[in-house]
Design a protein around this motif. Sequence first.
Motif, PDB file in Angstrom:
ATOM      1  N   ASN A  56       0.833  -1.211   0.000  1.00  0.00           N
ATOM      2  CA  ASN A  56       0.000   0.000   0.000  1.00  0.00           C
ATOM      3  C   ASN A  56       0.865   1.258   0.000  1.00  0.00           C
ATOM      4  O   ASN A  56       0.576   2.223  -0.711  1.00  0.00           O
ATOM      5  CB  ASN A  56      -0.928   0.005   1.209  1.00  0.00           C
ATOM      6  N   LEU A  57       1.928   1.252   0.804  1.00  0.00           N
ATOM      7  CA  LEU A  57       2.798   2.419   0.871  1.00  0.00           C
ATOM      8  C   LEU A  57       3.480   2.687  -0.468  1.00  0.00           C
ATOM      9  O   LEU A  57       3.534   3.840  -0.927  1.00  0.00           O
ATOM     10  CB  LEU A  57       3.853   2.241   1.963  1.00  0.00           C
ATOM     11  N   ASN A  58       3.977   1.639  -1.102  1.00  0.00           N
ATOM     12  CA  ASN A  58       4.632   1.820  -2.406  1.00  0.00           C
ATOM     13  C   ASN A  58       3.647   2.350  -3.447  1.00  0.00           C
ATOM     14  O   ASN A  58       3.991   3.214  -4.253  1.00  0.00           O
ATOM     15  CB  ASN A  58       5.244   0.515  -2.882  1.00  0.00           C
ATOM     16  N   CYS A  59       2.434   1.830  -3.437  1.00  0.00           N
ATOM     17  CA  CYS A  59       1.431   2.305  -4.394  1.00  0.00           C
ATOM     18  C   CYS A  59       1.055   3.762  -4.139  1.00  0.00           C
ATOM     19  O   CYS A  59       0.869   4.531  -5.083  1.00  0.00           O
ATOM     20  CB  CYS A  59       0.197   1.421  -4.331  1.00  0.00           C
ATOM     21  N   ILE A  60       0.953   4.137  -2.875  1.00  0.00           N
ATOM     22  CA  ILE A  60       0.633   5.533  -2.550  1.00  0.00           C
ATOM     23  C   ILE A  60       1.771   6.453  -2.983  1.00  0.00           C
ATOM     24  O   ILE A  60       1.543   7.521  -3.560  1.00  0.00           O
ATOM     25  CB  ILE A  60       0.335   5.678  -1.051  1.00  0.00           C
ATOM     26  N   VAL A  62       4.015   5.962  -5.372  1.00  0.00           N
ATOM     27  CA  VAL A  62       4.045   6.075  -6.833  1.00  0.00           C
ATOM     28  C   VAL A  62       2.846   6.867  -7.325  1.00  0.00           C
ATOM     29  O   VAL A  62       2.958   7.641  -8.285  1.00  0.00           O
ATOM     30  CB  VAL A  62       4.104   4.669  -7.479  1.00  0.00           C
ATOM     31  N   GLY A  63       1.707   6.728  -6.674  1.00  0.00           N
ATOM     32  CA  GLY A  63       0.531   7.496  -7.071  1.00  0.00           C
ATOM     33  C   GLY A  63       0.703   8.979  -6.854  1.00  0.00           C
ATOM     34  O   GLY A  63       0.226   9.796  -7.636  1.00  0.00           O
ATOM     35  N   ILE A  64       1.405   9.358  -5.791  1.00  0.00           N
ATOM     36  CA  ILE A  64       1.589  10.789  -5.501  1.00  0.00           C
ATOM     37  C   ILE A  64       2.759  11.372  -6.282  1.00  0.00           C
ATOM     38  O   ILE A  64       2.642  12.423  -6.905  1.00  0.00           O
ATOM     39  CB  ILE A  64       1.792  11.006  -3.987  1.00  0.00           C
ATOM     40  N   PHE A  65       3.905  10.680  -6.244  1.00  0.00           N
ATOM     41  CA  PHE A  65       5.117  11.249  -6.829  1.00  0.00           C
ATOM     42  C   PHE A  65       5.433  10.746  -8.230  1.00  0.00           C
ATOM     43  O   PHE A  65       6.299  11.299  -8.902  1.00  0.00           O
ATOM     44  CB  PHE A  65       6.310  10.997  -5.904  1.00  0.00           C
ATOM     45  N   GLY A  66       4.782   9.675  -8.678  1.00  0.00           N
ATOM     46  CA  GLY A  66       4.920   9.206 -10.047  1.00  0.00           C
ATOM     47  C   GLY A  66       6.240   8.527 -10.341  1.00  0.00           C
ATOM     48  O   GLY A  66       6.746   7.721  -9.560  1.00  0.00           O
ATOM     49  N   VAL A  67       6.815   8.865 -11.476  1.00  0.00           N
ATOM     50  CA  VAL A  67       8.025   8.216 -11.986  1.00  0.00           C
ATOM     51  C   VAL A  67       9.215   8.362 -11.033  1.00  0.00           C
ATOM     52  O   VAL A  67       9.925   7.372 -10.801  1.00  0.00           O
ATOM     53  CB  VAL A  67       8.366   8.748 -13.398  1.00  0.00           C
ATOM     54  N   PRO A  68       9.479   9.520 -10.446  1.00  0.00           N
ATOM     55  CA  PRO A  68      10.619   9.601  -9.526  1.00  0.00           C
ATOM     56  C   PRO A  68      10.501   8.639  -8.346  1.00  0.00           C
ATOM     57  O   PRO A  68      11.494   8.026  -7.937  1.00  0.00           O
ATOM     58  CB  PRO A  68      10.603  11.052  -9.043  1.00  0.00           C
ATOM     59  N   ALA A  69       9.311   8.459  -7.816  1.00  0.00           N
ATOM     60  CA  ALA A  69       9.126   7.514  -6.710  1.00  0.00           C
ATOM     61  C   ALA A  69       9.361   6.086  -7.169  1.00  0.00           C
ATOM     62  O   ALA A  69       9.943   5.280  -6.435  1.00  0.00           O
ATOM     63  CB  ALA A  69       7.731   7.654  -6.121  1.00  0.00           C
ATOM     64  N   ALA A  70       8.933   5.761  -8.375  1.00  0.00           N
ATOM     65  CA  ALA A  70       9.159   4.412  -8.898  1.00  0.00           C
ATOM     66  C   ALA A  70      10.651   4.146  -9.061  1.00  0.00           C
ATOM     67  O   ALA A  70      11.136   3.054  -8.726  1.00  0.00           O
ATOM     68  CB  ALA A  70       8.437   4.240 -10.236  1.00  0.00           C
ATOM     69  N   ILE A  71      11.393   5.120  -9.531  1.00  0.00           N
ATOM     70  CA  ILE A  71      12.846   4.955  -9.697  1.00  0.00           C
ATOM     71  C   ILE A  71      13.519   4.777  -8.340  1.00  0.00           C
ATOM     72  O   ILE A  71      14.381   3.910  -8.172  1.00  0.00           O
ATOM     73  CB  ILE A  71      13.427   6.150 -10.476  1.00  0.00           C
TER      74      ILE A  71
END
Length: 79
Positions: A56-60, A62-71
Amino acid sequence: MFFIIGGVILFLILKILSVPFKIIFKLVVNAIAGAVLLLIVNLFLSNFGAIVPLTNLNCILVGIFGVPAAIVLVIYYAM
């Protein structure tokens, strides 16, 4: 006469609301791109035994910060 006044009022309302819609659209596109990037990376890294868990935390994040959070998540879980 009322059509002109109504048209001007409608134009002003749409002009005022168009800026937030542009920002929201950019945020939504960034979040979708981050989620797709995270899924593609998971498909690729699963061949090597590494995976980024979809909590849930990872999805939140990535949902908020997008590509930079995924990287950042990929770098964090790859180490």
